[in-house]
Design a protein around this motif. Structure first.
Motif, PDB file in Angstrom:
ATOM      1  N   ALA A  63       5.373  20.165 -11.029  1.00 22.04           N
ATOM      2  CA  ALA A  63       4.181  19.368 -10.697  1.00 22.04           C
ATOM      3  C   ALA A  63       4.534  17.896 -10.801  1.00 22.04           C
ATOM      4  CB  ALA A  63       3.043  19.709 -11.659  1.00 22.04           C
ATOM      5  N   LEU A  64       4.018  17.121  -9.851  1.00 25.60           N
ATOM      6  CA  LEU A  64       4.164  15.664  -9.873  1.00 25.60           C
ATOM      7  C   LEU A  64       2.767  15.054  -9.835  1.00 25.60           C
ATOM      8  CD1 LEU A  64       7.173  16.200  -9.178  1.00 25.60           C
ATOM      9  CD2 LEU A  64       7.025  14.338  -7.543  1.00 25.60           C
ATOM     10  N   ALA A  65       2.520  14.112 -10.734  1.00 23.79           N
ATOM     11  CA  ALA A  65       1.185  13.492 -10.794  1.00 23.79           C
ATOM     12  C   ALA A  65       1.071  12.385  -9.756  1.00 23.79           C
ATOM     13  CB  ALA A  65       0.962  12.924 -12.188  1.00 23.79           C
ATOM     14  N   TYR A  66      -0.136  12.229  -9.193  1.00 24.97           N
ATOM     15  CA  TYR A  66      -0.345  11.129  -8.237  1.00 24.97           C
ATOM     16  C   TYR A  66      -1.504  10.237  -8.678  1.00 24.97           C
ATOM     17  CZ  TYR A  66      -3.573  14.531  -5.938  1.00 24.97           C
ATOM     18  OH  TYR A  66      -4.552  15.451  -5.640  1.00 24.97           O
ATOM     19  N   PRO A  67      -1.485   8.992  -8.217  1.00 27.95           N
ATOM     20  CA  PRO A  67      -2.506   8.044  -8.689  1.00 27.95           C
ATOM     21  C   PRO A  67      -3.881   8.314  -8.080  1.00 27.95           C
ATOM     22  CG  PRO A  67      -1.074   6.970  -7.097  1.00 27.95           C
ATOM     23  CD  PRO A  67      -0.525   8.351  -7.300  1.00 27.95           C
ATOM     24  N   THR A  68      -4.886   7.770  -8.735  1.00 27.47           N
ATOM     25  CA  THR A  68      -6.253   7.967  -8.246  1.00 27.47           C
ATOM     26  C   THR A  68      -6.960   6.652  -7.950  1.00 27.47           C
ATOM     27  OG1 THR A  68      -7.136   7.944 -10.490  1.00 27.47           O
ATOM     28  CG2 THR A  68      -6.523  10.084  -9.594  1.00 27.47           C
ATOM     29  N   ARG A  69      -6.333   5.552  -8.353  1.00 24.80           N
ATOM     30  CA  ARG A  69      -6.988   4.259  -8.102  1.00 24.80           C
ATOM     31  C   ARG A  69      -6.027   3.313  -7.386  1.00 24.80           C
ATOM     32  NH1 ARG A  69      -9.875   5.225 -12.864  1.00 24.80           N
ATOM     33  NH2 ARG A  69      -8.403   4.191 -14.238  1.00 24.80           N
ATOM     34  N   MET A  70      -6.601   2.561  -6.455  1.00 27.14           N
ATOM     35  CA  MET A  70      -5.823   1.565  -5.731  1.00 27.14           C
ATOM     36  C   MET A  70      -5.933   0.241  -6.461  1.00 27.14           C
ATOM     37  SD  MET A  70      -6.602   1.423  -1.693  1.00 27.14           S
ATOM     38  CE  MET A  70      -7.707   2.819  -1.651  1.00 27.14           C
ATOM     39  N   GLU A  71      -4.813  -0.474  -6.532  1.00 27.03           N
ATOM     40  CA  GLU A  71      -4.926  -1.856  -7.038  1.00 27.03           C
ATOM     41  C   GLU A  71      -5.408  -2.695  -5.866  1.00 27.03           C
ATOM     42  OE1 GLU A  71      -1.120  -3.091  -8.620  1.00 27.03           O
ATOM     43  OE2 GLU A  71      -0.974  -1.135  -9.609  1.00 27.03           O
ATOM     44  N   ASN A  72      -6.346  -3.568  -6.109  1.00 23.61           N
ATOM     45  CA  ASN A  72      -6.889  -4.448  -5.064  1.00 23.61           C
ATOM     46  C   ASN A  72      -7.263  -3.721  -3.769  1.00 23.61           C
ATOM     47  OD1 ASN A  72      -6.166  -6.540  -6.829  1.00 23.61           O
ATOM     48  ND2 ASN A  72      -4.095  -6.511  -5.977  1.00 23.61           N
ATOM     49  N   PRO A  73      -8.158  -2.767  -3.835  1.00 19.65           N
ATOM     50  CA  PRO A  73      -8.550  -2.106  -2.579  1.00 19.65           C
ATOM     51  C   PRO A  73      -9.280  -3.080  -1.657  1.00 19.65           C
ATOM     52  CG  PRO A  73      -9.999  -1.445  -4.382  1.00 19.65           C
ATOM     53  CD  PRO A  73      -8.921  -2.291  -4.989  1.00 19.65           C
ATOM     54  N   PRO A  74      -8.971  -3.069  -0.364  1.00 22.63           N
ATOM     55  CA  PRO A  74      -9.675  -3.973   0.552  1.00 22.63           C
ATOM     56  C   PRO A  74     -11.163  -3.608   0.628  1.00 22.63           C
ATOM     57  CG  PRO A  74      -8.191  -2.503   1.760  1.00 22.63           C
ATOM     58  CD  PRO A  74      -7.996  -2.212   0.312  1.00 22.63           C
ATOM     59  N   ALA A  75     -12.003  -4.639   0.714  1.00 23.09           N
ATOM     60  CA  ALA A  75     -13.454  -4.393   0.688  1.00 23.09           C
ATOM     61  C   ALA A  75     -13.957  -4.003   2.072  1.00 23.09           C
ATOM     62  CB  ALA A  75     -14.162  -5.653   0.221  1.00 23.09           C
ATOM     63  N   ASN A  76     -15.075  -3.284   2.088  1.00 22.19           N
ATOM     64  CA  ASN A  76     -15.802  -3.023   3.329  1.00 22.19           C
ATOM     65  C   ASN A  76     -16.688  -4.209   3.623  1.00 22.19           C
ATOM     66  OD1 ASN A  76     -15.444  -0.475   4.694  1.00 22.19           O
ATOM     67  ND2 ASN A  76     -15.943   0.471   2.732  1.00 22.19           N
ATOM     68  N   ARG A  77     -16.572  -4.758   4.831  1.00 22.30           N
ATOM     69  CA  ARG A  77     -17.432  -5.890   5.199  1.00 22.30           C
ATOM     70  C   ARG A  77     -18.073  -5.582   6.540  1.00 22.30           C
ATOM     71  NH1 ARG A  77     -13.857  -9.340   2.404  1.00 22.30           N
ATOM     72  NH2 ARG A  77     -12.285  -9.246   4.037  1.00 22.30           N
ATOM     73  N   PRO A  78     -19.290  -6.090   6.769  1.00 20.62           N
ATOM     74  CA  PRO A  78     -19.910  -5.860   8.076  1.00 20.62           C
ATOM     75  C   PRO A  78     -18.943  -6.248   9.200  1.00 20.62           C
ATOM     76  CG  PRO A  78     -21.458  -6.915   6.601  1.00 20.62           C
ATOM     77  CD  PRO A  78     -20.150  -6.855   5.869  1.00 20.62           C
ATOM     78  N   GLY A  79     -18.780  -5.351  10.145  1.00 21.54           N
ATOM     79  CA  GLY A  79     -17.855  -5.604  11.258  1.00 21.54           C
ATOM     80  C   GLY A  79     -16.415  -5.296  10.908  1.00 21.54           C
ATOM     81  N   GLU A  80     -16.141  -5.108   9.624  1.00 23.45           N
ATOM     82  CA  GLU A  80     -14.767  -4.773   9.193  1.00 23.45           C
ATOM     83  C   GLU A  80     -14.814  -3.575   8.246  1.00 23.45           C
ATOM     84  OE1 GLU A  80     -12.429  -7.948   7.619  1.00 23.45           O
ATOM     85  OE2 GLU A  80     -12.995  -9.289   9.241  1.00 23.45           O
ATOM     86  N   TYR A  81     -15.453  -2.536   8.709  1.00 23.70           N
ATOM     87  CA  TYR A  81     -15.583  -1.353   7.862  1.00 23.70           C
ATOM     88  C   TYR A  81     -14.291  -0.546   7.868  1.00 23.70           C
ATOM     89  CZ  TYR A  81     -20.519  -2.422   7.583  1.00 23.70           C
ATOM     90  OH  TYR A  81     -21.713  -3.035   7.346  1.00 23.70           O
TER      91      TYR A  81
ATOM     92  N   SER B 150      -6.304  17.531 -12.197  1.00 29.30           N
ATOM     93  CA  SER B 150      -5.841  18.240 -10.987  1.00 29.30           C
ATOM     94  C   SER B 150      -5.166  17.289 -10.005  1.00 29.30           C
ATOM     95  CB  SER B 150      -7.005  18.955 -10.303  1.00 29.30           C
ATOM     96  OG  SER B 150      -7.992  18.029  -9.913  1.00 29.30           O
ATOM     97  N   TRP B 151      -4.913  16.050 -10.430  1.00 32.44           N
ATOM     98  CA  TRP B 151      -4.253  15.095  -9.537  1.00 32.44           C
ATOM     99  C   TRP B 151      -2.738  15.330  -9.573  1.00 32.44           C
ATOM    100  CZ3 TRP B 151      -8.265  13.619  -6.993  1.00 32.44           C
ATOM    101  CH2 TRP B 151      -9.435  13.236  -7.612  1.00 32.44           C
TER     102      TRP B 151
END
Ligand code: SF4
Length: 418
Positions: A102-120, A193-194
């Motif tokens: 088994a290999l573990a994988y991450p669940t959180r992104m560092e600096n996830p890009p935001a959803n913006r109107p017109g840039e979803y 379970s990640w």
């Protein structure tokens, strides 16, 4: 022991200590020592968990799979031969042991890009972040295989990752990697379970590990949270109703599922996200699975016009691209409708008028109905006159009906705002 390969003197090539290159006779290793050497190698290779199981048939699993098939709960992606899925010896006739990793994988992104109107943006599920795990796990298993071949030169092996005949989860459970939860995921006490799973069948007997004793207890969080009721009973998944499976189909997405995807382009993981064993778990040590935010949370609109080549270049290394670009584009259109992104209307109209794929034209029609507005309405009316494909035409008709509801809502909103 009279079955399969022996560790005794009858062997053509005796078990060797890897560093016994001197003049003295080579020392034989016991099965326990071979296992220990593999556990150490797993640590060097960066494998998070390793376990050993017998290669006996998975008899209980077979009974469950027969019922599963009778109920019509299969996805169709699985190995169709139930004997092959449950008897390791049909994959490797002399199989004695299954080595599970088994290999573990991450669940959180560092600096996830935001959803913006017109840039979803849309989202790939965590199991698709970073490099395709099939390749990563195979590499790790090949590392273990090389070490095993040094220790037991005439060993025979068979590596499997996800697409092999066996159930990775059943193997991992027997090998003491974790337990199978009510959400059907393999849950490890350490990483939740990640984890990605893979295994190697070998034709030598190595001491098996004990299954873990943890379990779900009274918890039913995943069953309660599943938006489609796909977990029909504890540990029983109707794959046809599972949104993770539905994101990977190439036809129309059934209408009742479209509002439930929540922006996912590939996969769905609510049943894992709500699991108490996964709470606050975020393991980022596996470089291969670090997410590139622009890859795993891409802007939706550019996906609508992406070429095959660009799609391969940008997403080809991810597990989530295995079905090609069509399901991803279909899901991107559904996500744009969810965000009611008016700036996407010209792109959606172009798809409705020009795309050769009925699934894309029809889903674009549905999205235009959802987003509404004069332009969308005119395009739908044109399509009602010109569309020749009956499935697409039906979507256009439904969209026009929905549109009237939307326009009423829009009018009410405007009136409310004075
Ligand atoms: Fe088990 Fe609860 Fe996790 Fe479901 S959410 S798998 S019931 S512990």
């Amino acid at each position: 022991d009279s079955h399969g390969k022996e560790f005794g003197p009858k062997k053509k090539l005796p078990l060797q200590d890897d560093n016994s290159k001197g003049l003295c006779p080579k020392k034989k290793l016991t099965p326990e020592q071979v296992k220990q050497a593999l556990v150490e190698e797993a640590g060097r290779l960066g494998i998070d968990k390793i376990g050993f199981a017998t290669a006996d048939p998975f008899t209980e699993l077979k009974e469950r799979l027969v019922r599963h098939r009778e109920n019509g709960f299969e996805s169709g992606f699985e190995e169709q031969d139930l004997d092959k899925r449950t008897d390791p010896r049909l994959s490797l006739p002399e199989a004695r042991t299954i080595i599970a990793i088994a290999l573990a994988y991450p669940t959180r992104m560092e600096n996830p890009p935001a959803n913006r109107p017109g840039e979803y943006r849309g989202l790939f599920c965590r199991a698709s972040w970073g490099q395709d795990y099939h390749r990563v796990l195979r590499r790790k298993l090949e590392g273990l295989e090389r070490r095993l071949q040094e220790l037991v030169p005439d060993v025979t092996t068979e590596i499997m990752v996800d697409t092999g005949a066996l159930s990775d989860r059943a193997v991992a459970e027997r090998a003491g990697i974790g337990f199978i939860g009510k959400n059907t995921s393999l849950i490890t006490p350490e990483f939740g379970s990640w984890v990605f799973l893979g295994e190697m069948l070998v034709d030598i007997a190595l001491p098996p590990d004990q299954p873990v004793t943890a379990g779900c207890g009274d918890c039913t969080a995943c069953i309660d949270a599943c938006p489609t009721g796909a977990l029909v009973a504890p540990g029983q998944l109707n794959s046809q109703a599972c949104l993770a499976y539905q994101t990977q189909t190439k036809g129309f997405l059934a209408e009742e599922y479209r509002d439930l995807l929540g922006g996912y382009l590939y996969g769905f993981e609510t049943c894992q996200a709500v699991c108490p064993f996964n709470r606050k778990k975020n393991f980022t040590h596996q470089e291969d699975f670090r997410p590139d935010p622009e890859q795993v949370k891409p802007l939706l609109k550019p996906l609508l016009s992406i070429s095959n080549r660009e799609f391969r270049e940008r997403f080809g290394s991810m597990a989530g691209s295995w079905r090609g670009k069509k399901p991803i584009q279909r899901n991107a259109i559904i996500a744009l409708a969810r965000f009611r992104d008016r700036t996407a209307v010209p792109d959606l109209i172009r798809l409705l008028q020009e795309d050769p794929r009925p699934v894309i034209r029809g889903t674009a029609a549905w999205a235009l109905g959802r987003i509404g507005g004069t332009e969308a309405e005119e395009a739908l009316c044109d399509a009602e006159r010109n569309e020749k494909d009956p499935d697409v035409w039906r979507e256009v008709e439904k969209a026009l009906k929905n549109r009237s509801t939307l326009d009423t809502e829009e009018r009410r909103d405007r009136e409310a705002q004075g």
